[in-house]
Design an enzyme around this catalytic site. Structure first.
Site, mmCIF file in Angstrom:
data_model
loop_
_atom_site.group_PDB
_atom_site.id
_atom_site.type_symbol
_atom_site.label_atom_id
_atom_site.label_comp_id
_atom_site.label_asym_id
_atom_site.label_seq_id
_atom_site.Cartn_x
_atom_site.Cartn_y
_atom_site.Cartn_z
ATOM 1 N N GLY A 164 44.260 52.347 96.013
ATOM 2 C CA GLY A 164 44.741 53.379 97.020
ATOM 3 C C GLY A 164 46.149 53.385 97.309
ATOM 4 O O GLY A 164 46.973 53.620 96.219
ATOM 5 N N LYS A 172 39.505 49.188 87.527
ATOM 6 C CA LYS A 172 40.770 48.911 88.143
ATOM 7 C C LYS A 172 41.111 47.747 87.526
ATOM 8 O O LYS A 172 42.468 47.469 87.012
ATOM 9 C CB LYS A 172 40.776 48.624 89.525
ATOM 10 C CG LYS A 172 40.265 49.989 90.258
ATOM 11 C CD LYS A 172 39.985 49.799 91.778
ATOM 12 C CE LYS A 172 39.390 51.011 92.333
ATOM 13 N NZ LYS A 172 38.985 50.593 93.676
#
Length: 430
Positions: A136, A207
């Site tokens: 994020g 990720k």
């Protein structure tokens, strides 16, 4: 006045709407930092009439998402549609082939197609930015690509999924079982209606594969990440870990060496002395170990409209400044294709929990399987019988090759004494 950087935005969910709100709220500051204004000129989404809390009537509406790549006034396409393929990939390819730089928060697309898109961007002299795809609003990609660029990174690892971390830390704080906490996470919006992407470790694996490529200069290799999630962790596991001085966290871990590239997303026991043991709630945290800079810790909000929009707009500011750079810190052609490291050769300590029938000889059977496979047991715990007649048995091993634990579990597979699959968690070295 310097011409603004003009944006075509695909996807008006929470992050897309957050990008518009951020650009509106901080327009003057963004223009000063970028050296010119940044403005949205066109948008596309599935439902034009939906109330998103932002005024989209001032922008050109484009029904066909892929057509944003041909918008005559746009300099950059921002892709917030999601999905590894389909409309998102079609738009990404069309944007780069059509002479527009690309900013995306799409970790699945970058994990699967990042090498292709990076090569296309470099060939065209365009930018490909994806800071928001990992953690994020935490600037871990920029940190690895730029701040730690002079270092050889030995290992990169961390808590990469906020949903799992919320569930595990809530179980830890309240002693409740996984299903109960998951239902609460869904009510609060921390977990999707179908949470499998998160709780089975796939999101974290996407990720991790991006981080590994940046850290080690290797080609992205999502298909070679060993993945295990958190859906089978019991409140008893959390309690047992606490009694031993650990907390349970879902970690993604990657390193590269002569034996090849190692990538794994698995639950771990993390010692209380380690910073990751104290990362709670939906927070993300990434550790990178450099040979000159030492241990770096990146920590912060890993999801949500504000943090993710912040990362998207930070990428836009870089593009407005003319800071393109190589998406993976080096030319795509220089990324190496490494083989997969043999996890069986790794040495570590392990926590293994068995659900077994409450009868004579079960402990001896488990101990014999461990002995025959060459596993040295450091400690063994047995808890009282459950209503269904099962007993929980947990062992902690001394450090040894992971292959030995695998062989012991293979020996026990199919045993009439076992009531369910064993739970194997690795113990993170401090």
């Amino acid at each position: 006045m310097t011409e603004p950087l003009r944006i075509a935005l695909a996807g008006l969910g929470t992050v897309g709407a957050g990008v518009i709100r951020l650009i509106d709220a901080n327009a003057a500051l963004i223009a000063r930092r970028a050296g010119r204004p940044i403005e949205v000129v066109a948008v596309s989404a599935r439902d034009r009439a939906k109330d998103r809390g932002v005024d989209i009537t001032r922008f050109d509406w484009v029904d066909d998402t892929a057509a944003l790549a041909r918008h005559p006034r746009a300099d950059v396409v921002v892709e917030l549609v999601g999905g590894s393929d389909g409309p998102a990939l079609a738009l990404a390819r069309a944007a780069l082939n059509g002479g527009k730089s690309l900013v995306t928060a799409n970790k699945a697309m970058i994990a699967h197609h990042g090498l292709e898109l990076a090569a296309a961007a470099e060939d065209a002299g365009l930018a490909l930015k994806f800071e928001a795809a990992v953690a994020g609003g935490v600037p871990v990609i920029k940190g690895l690509r730029e701040g730690a660029a002079a270092n050889e990174i030995a290992r990169v690892y961390g808590i990469l999924n906020g949903t799992c971390n919320f569930i595990l830390s809530k179980m830890e704080a309240e002693g409740r079982d996984f299903a109960d906490i998951l239902a609460e996470a869904q009510r609060l919006g921390y977990a999707e209606a179908d949470p499998s992407f998160d709780i089975d470790g796939v999101d974290a694996a996407h990720k991790l594969s991006i981080l590994a490529s940046l850290a080690f200069g290797t080609q992205p290799a999502f298909d070679r990440v060993a993945i295990a999630g958190v859906r089978h962790i019991l409140a008893a596991d959390i309690a047992e870990a606490a009694s031993l001085g650990y907390r349970v966290r879902l970690l993604g871990i990657a390193d590269a060496g002569p034996g090849g590239l190692f990538q794994r997303v698995h639950p771990h026991l993390v010692p209380l002395s380690h910073p990751l043991a104290h990362v709670t709630g939906s927070t993300n945290a990434v550790v990178a170990e450099g040979n000159f800079v030492g241990r770096l810790l990146f920590q912060g909000a890993g999801a949500g409209d504000g943090p993710t929009a912040s990362a998207v707009v930070a990428d836009l500011i870089d593009i407005a400044r003319g800071e393109f750079g190589h998406p993976y810190a080096m030319p795509a052609a220089a990324l190496t294709a490494q083989g997969t490291a043999d996890a069986g050769e790794r040495t570590s300590r392990a926590y293994v929990r068995f659900t077994v029938a409450d009868k004579v000889g079960v402990l001896a059977e488990i101990a014999a399987a461990m002995r025959d496979a060459g596993v040295s047991i450091e400690s063994l715990m047995q808890r009282g019988a459950n209503p269904d007649g099962s007993v929980l048995v947990a062992i902690v091993t001394h450090e040894g090759p992971e292959r030995a634990v695998s062989q012991a579990l293979d020996k026990l597979r199919g045993s009439a004494s076992l009531m369910g699959e064993p739970m194997w968690m690795h113990i993170l070295a401090g």
